[in-house]
Design a protein around this motif. Structure first.
Motif, mmCIF file in Angstrom:
data_model
loop_
_atom_site.group_PDB
_atom_site.id
_atom_site.type_symbol
_atom_site.label_atom_id
_atom_site.label_comp_id
_atom_site.label_asym_id
_atom_site.label_seq_id
_atom_site.Cartn_x
_atom_site.Cartn_y
_atom_site.Cartn_z
ATOM 1 N N ALA A 249 0.835 -1.206 0.000
ATOM 2 C CA ALA A 249 0.000 0.000 0.000
ATOM 3 C C ALA A 249 0.864 1.248 0.000
ATOM 4 C CB ALA A 249 -0.925 -0.009 1.206
ATOM 5 N N ALA A 250 1.882 1.267 0.853
ATOM 6 C CA ALA A 250 2.767 2.428 0.924
ATOM 7 C C ALA A 250 3.540 2.601 -0.374
ATOM 8 C CB ALA A 250 3.730 2.263 2.094
ATOM 9 N N ALA A 251 3.997 1.510 -0.964
ATOM 10 C CA ALA A 251 4.741 1.599 -2.220
ATOM 11 C C ALA A 251 3.863 2.156 -3.331
ATOM 12 C CB ALA A 251 5.271 0.221 -2.609
ATOM 13 N N ARG A 252 2.599 1.754 -3.338
ATOM 14 C CA ARG A 252 1.675 2.269 -4.353
ATOM 15 C C ARG A 252 1.481 3.779 -4.188
ATOM 16 N NH1 ARG A 252 -1.606 -0.657 -7.507
ATOM 17 N NH2 ARG A 252 -1.521 -2.508 -6.178
ATOM 18 N N VAL A 256 2.557 7.258 -6.641
ATOM 19 C CA VAL A 256 1.748 8.431 -6.975
ATOM 20 C C VAL A 256 2.541 9.708 -6.709
ATOM 21 C CG1 VAL A 256 -0.309 9.757 -6.346
ATOM 22 C CG2 VAL A 256 -0.458 7.270 -6.602
ATOM 23 N N LEU A 257 3.204 9.773 -5.571
ATOM 24 C CA LEU A 257 3.969 10.970 -5.222
ATOM 25 C C LEU A 257 5.149 11.191 -6.166
ATOM 26 C CD1 LEU A 257 3.925 10.690 -1.332
ATOM 27 C CD2 LEU A 257 2.833 12.456 -2.729
ATOM 28 N N GLU A 258 5.680 10.123 -6.730
ATOM 29 C CA GLU A 258 6.765 10.261 -7.689
ATOM 30 C C GLU A 258 6.263 10.807 -9.023
ATOM 31 O OE1 GLU A 258 10.079 9.889 -7.462
ATOM 32 O OE2 GLU A 258 9.731 9.673 -5.308
ATOM 33 N N ARG A 259 5.024 10.473 -9.362
ATOM 34 C CA ARG A 259 4.517 10.795 -10.693
ATOM 35 C C ARG A 259 3.681 12.075 -10.749
ATOM 36 N NH1 ARG A 259 5.471 6.451 -13.955
ATOM 37 N NH2 ARG A 259 5.881 4.451 -12.921
ATOM 38 N N ILE A 260 3.162 12.519 -9.614
ATOM 39 C CA ILE A 260 2.325 13.726 -9.583
ATOM 40 C C ILE A 260 3.072 14.829 -8.842
ATOM 41 C CG2 ILE A 260 0.091 14.704 -8.971
ATOM 42 C CD1 ILE A 260 -0.168 12.398 -10.900
ATOM 43 N N ARG A 272 -6.477 11.658 1.010
ATOM 44 C CA ARG A 272 -6.356 10.203 0.893
ATOM 45 C C ARG A 272 -4.990 9.735 1.377
ATOM 46 N NH1 ARG A 272 -9.185 11.475 -4.309
ATOM 47 N NH2 ARG A 272 -11.354 10.776 -4.008
ATOM 48 N N LEU A 273 -3.959 10.496 1.108
ATOM 49 C CA LEU A 273 -2.624 10.163 1.618
ATOM 50 C C LEU A 273 -2.590 10.236 3.144
ATOM 51 C CD1 LEU A 273 -0.464 12.083 -0.994
ATOM 52 C CD2 LEU A 273 -0.270 9.633 -0.504
ATOM 53 N N ARG A 274 -3.234 11.255 3.693
ATOM 54 C CA ARG A 274 -3.258 11.394 5.150
ATOM 55 C C ARG A 274 -3.979 10.215 5.793
ATOM 56 N NH1 ARG A 274 -6.262 12.280 9.127
ATOM 57 N NH2 ARG A 274 -8.133 12.367 7.821
ATOM 58 N N ARG A 294 7.292 11.492 3.494
ATOM 59 C CA ARG A 294 6.884 12.268 2.333
ATOM 60 C C ARG A 294 5.577 13.021 2.601
ATOM 61 N NH1 ARG A 294 8.762 10.623 -2.740
ATOM 62 N NH2 ARG A 294 7.497 12.348 -3.547
ATOM 63 N N VAL A 295 4.640 12.385 3.275
ATOM 64 C CA VAL A 295 3.366 13.031 3.573
ATOM 65 C C VAL A 295 3.567 14.180 4.547
ATOM 66 C CG1 VAL A 295 1.095 12.698 4.638
ATOM 67 C CG2 VAL A 295 1.986 10.986 3.047
ATOM 68 N N GLN A 296 4.413 13.975 5.550
ATOM 69 C CA GLN A 296 4.645 15.013 6.549
ATOM 70 C C GLN A 296 5.345 16.238 5.973
ATOM 71 O OE1 GLN A 296 6.826 12.882 9.558
ATOM 72 N NE2 GLN A 296 4.962 12.171 10.612
ATOM 73 N N THR A 297 6.143 16.046 4.926
ATOM 74 C CA THR A 297 6.925 17.154 4.360
ATOM 75 C C THR A 297 6.315 17.741 3.089
ATOM 76 O OG1 THR A 297 8.335 15.574 3.156
ATOM 77 C CG2 THR A 297 9.082 16.287 5.337
ATOM 78 N N LEU A 298 5.119 17.288 2.729
ATOM 79 C CA LEU A 298 4.463 17.885 1.563
ATOM 80 C C LEU A 298 4.206 19.371 1.819
ATOM 81 C CD1 LEU A 298 1.681 15.432 0.324
ATOM 82 C CD2 LEU A 298 3.556 16.383 -1.046
#
Length: 310
Positions: A249-252, A256-260, A272-274, A294-298
């Motif tokens: 799930a985390a890898a998926r 997304v974060l790599e591509r968007i 949804r990430l949160r 990654r989510v915390q530093t967005l």
């Protein structure tokens, strides 16, 4: 240029504004929300004289209708920038202008969007009220399917009304199938992939993870890869995987974060990430740790001055 010649409106101005609405609606997902918001806001601002003192009644009605659609776009963009109060204001204007001009499609869509914003505030009773108001205005199979799938179904699911949600889903599915075109593109359109997304999240809210996963996979497969719709479906699929396969799930989600890019990551994707990161709390796996960081530093979508931070 047309407004320099006719600041109070003309048939040419009406045609150009309608073309602008169509362009922004069809290309909504191609641009960062903060940039698109500024541009749409500027276009609506150009209509001030024509809305205040139109050249004639017909032109005035046409300009008010287009201003309503521009307001609908601004409301959706504000929502995707996590500005819920701004979204409510713009969508209320859109609904009012739809009612005043007799544009039932605009009115129905604006109510549907207000239902979406109410769900984000977790005011599910208000969300259902808006959804039902929009459904009453919807005319034609596509508009009806959209209000059922986008507004009524998720509101009922969040309220735990499973039987009613299934009935809404069944009607949305059959109504969409009855639409001659089978759907329409753009921000104001609706299609099978979007219905699959809303169905997936409804099942997730009702605790049916297996059915949610199936519909999320179908939604992602029906989207153009690496678009906002694809990101939404992929993140919902990751949520369904979190209990049994947290690393996957985390890898998926990391994909997304790599591509968007961050400036194109809508508030819905961030939420949804949160939710996913919270579901994975306490899991000590490398991909989960990476996702949490990654989510915390967005960066936030906009700063305190309303400018994009990405």
């Amino acid at each position: 240029m047309a407004l320099l010649d006719a600041p109070y409106g003309s048939p040419a101005v009406v045609e150009l504004v309608e073309a602008a609405v169509e362009h922004y609606a069809l290309n909504y997902s191609r641009h960062a929300p903060a940039i698109l918001f500024d541009e749409v806001h500027a276009v609506r601002g150009l209509l001030g004289d024509g809305l205040t003192a139109p050249a004639d009644a017909v032109i005035g009605a046409d300009l008010r209708r287009s201003a309503g659609w521009l307001s609908a776009l601004l409301g959706n963009l504000a929502y995707h920038l996590a500005d819920h109060s701004g979204a409510r204001v713009h969508l209320a204007v859109a609904a009012s202008l739809g009612e005043r001009t007799g544009d039932t499609r605009l009115t129905a869509w604006a109510y549907g969007a207000q239902s979406m914003v109410a769900r984000a505030r977790r005011d599910y009773a208000a969300a259902l009220t808006y959804a039902q108001a929009g459904l009453e205005c919807a005319s034609g199979p596509l508009a009806r399917a959209q209000l059922l799938g986008w507004a009524v179904l998720p509101s009922l699911a969040r309220l735990g009304q499973a039987a009613e949600a299934e009935r809404a889903l069944g009607e949305a599915t059959s109504t969409l199938a009855a639409d001659p075109a089978g759907g329409a593109p753009g921000r104001f359109g609706f299609d099978a992939a979007e219905l699959d997304l809303h169905e997936s999240e409804a099942w997730l809210a009702l605790g049916r993870t297996d059915r949610a996963a199936t519909r999320a996979e179908a939604s992602a497969a029906g989207c153009v890869p690496h678009t906002p719709g694809w990101a939404a479906a992929t993140l919902v699929l990751a949520q369904t995987e979190a209990p049994a396969r947290p690393g996957d799930a985390a890898a998926r989600a990391l994909d997304v974060l790599e591509r968007i890019p961050a400036d194109r990551l809508r508030s819905t994707a961030r939420e949804r990430l949160r939710v996913l990161a919270a579901a994975l709390d306490g899991v000590d796996v490398a991909s989960v740790r990476d996702l949490r960081e990654r989510v915390q530093t967005l960066p936030p979508p906009i700063d305190i001055h309303g400018r994009s931070t990405a």
